[in-house]
Design a protein around this motif. Structure first.
Motif, PDB file in Angstrom:
ATOM      1  N   GLU A   1       0.827  -1.216   0.000  1.00 15.49           N
ATOM      2  CA  GLU A   1       0.000   0.000   0.000  1.00 15.49           C
ATOM      3  C   GLU A   1       0.854   1.256   0.000  1.00 15.49           C
ATOM      4  O   GLU A   1       0.525   2.238  -0.667  1.00 15.49           O
ATOM      5  CB  GLU A   1      -0.983  -0.007   1.179  1.00 15.49           C
TER       6      GLU A   1
ATOM      7  N   ARG B   1       0.958   4.026  -3.078  1.00 12.80           N
ATOM      8  CA  ARG B   1       0.749   5.456  -2.833  1.00 12.80           C
ATOM      9  C   ARG B   1       1.925   6.277  -3.365  1.00 12.80           C
ATOM     10  O   ARG B   1       1.739   7.276  -4.059  1.00 12.80           O
ATOM     11  CB  ARG B   1       0.549   5.716  -1.337  1.00 12.80           C
TER      12      ARG B   1
ATOM     13  N   LYS C   1       2.082   6.223  -7.278  1.00 12.07           N
ATOM     14  CA  LYS C   1       1.037   7.069  -7.864  1.00 12.07           C
ATOM     15  C   LYS C   1       1.408   8.545  -7.735  1.00 12.07           C
ATOM     16  O   LYS C   1       1.202   9.321  -8.682  1.00 12.07           O
ATOM     17  CB  LYS C   1      -0.320   6.783  -7.228  1.00 12.07           C
ATOM     18  N   MET C   2       1.957   8.933  -6.589  1.00 11.30           N
ATOM     19  CA  MET C   2       2.390  10.330  -6.428  1.00 11.30           C
ATOM     20  C   MET C   2       3.511  10.658  -7.405  1.00 11.30           C
ATOM     21  O   MET C   2       3.502  11.715  -8.031  1.00 11.30           O
ATOM     22  CB  MET C   2       2.826  10.598  -4.980  1.00 11.30           C
TER      23      MET C   2
ATOM     24  N   ASP D   1      -2.083   8.884 -12.877  1.00  9.41           N
ATOM     25  CA  ASP D   1      -1.790   7.902 -11.824  1.00  9.41           C
ATOM     26  C   ASP D   1      -1.891   6.445 -12.282  1.00  9.41           C
ATOM     27  O   ASP D   1      -1.951   5.542 -11.482  1.00  9.41           O
ATOM     28  CB  ASP D   1      -2.681   8.134 -10.611  1.00  9.41           C
TER      29      ASP D   1
END
Length: 178
Positions: free
Chosen positions: A120, A124, A127-128, A137
């Motif tokens: 996870e 995150r 994607k950033m 993304d």
């Protein structure tokens, strides 16, 4: 050999490793459409099919073409630092995965790059990074590609080791790989 999801740092690390080792570099991202065209499916064919019939139909031949691309780059570029694109090794078909395992069997250092051990957290961060560098993304056509690339196992099955990059400079990551 560097593998992993988009924005994991494969291209950056390949460049740094090539310089540090004094080896040439090959990137499947740079070669894949030539390899696909050689096999009879050009980028123009892909775009035409995507426009007229949708992305799912346009992507249908890509897994086999990507397996062919991995086989070719390994065969045609020995002694080089090689980075593979995010989708090139994330093949879910068992036959294609077996082809990848055979192609990479002679590569003693297949390094999977991920930001963190926690999937996870990796998702995150990736994607950033993608939003920052690419403006999207990787959620496309109802598929969360980054989540799939991180949470499913094809890359981890191919890797001989995993290096986590979060909180490290590119040079620190390079040194850990070395």
């Amino acid at each position: 050999m560097l593998i992993g999801p988009a924005c994991a740092g494969k291209s950056t690390q390949a460049g740094l490793l090539a310089v540090a080792l004094g080896w040439p570099r090959a990137s499947l991202d740079d070669l894949i459409w030539q390899y696909c065209a050689d096999a009879g499916y050009s980028r123009t064919d892909f775009e035409r099919t995507r426009t007229t019939n949708g992305a799912s139909l346009a992507r249908r031949p890509l897994p086999a073409l990507f397996a062919n691309g991995v086989e070719r780059i390994v065969r045609e570029h020995p002694g080089k630092v090689i980075d593979l694109g995010a989708g090139h090794t994330h093949l879910t078909d068992a036959t294609l995965r077996a082809r990848l395992r055979r192609a990479l069997a002679g590569c003693p250092n297949v390094v999977l790059l991920l930001p963190a051990p926690d999937p996870e957290v990796s998702i995150r961060i990736l994607k950033m990074r993608s939003l920052h560098t690419r403006g999207h993304d990787w959620v496309r056509d109802g598929h969360d590609h980054i989540a799939r690339w991180v949470s499913q196992s094809p890359n981890s099955e191919l890797a001989t080791r995993t290096v986590y990059t979060d909180g490290k400079t590119p040079e620190q990551t390079r040194d850990e790989i070395l």
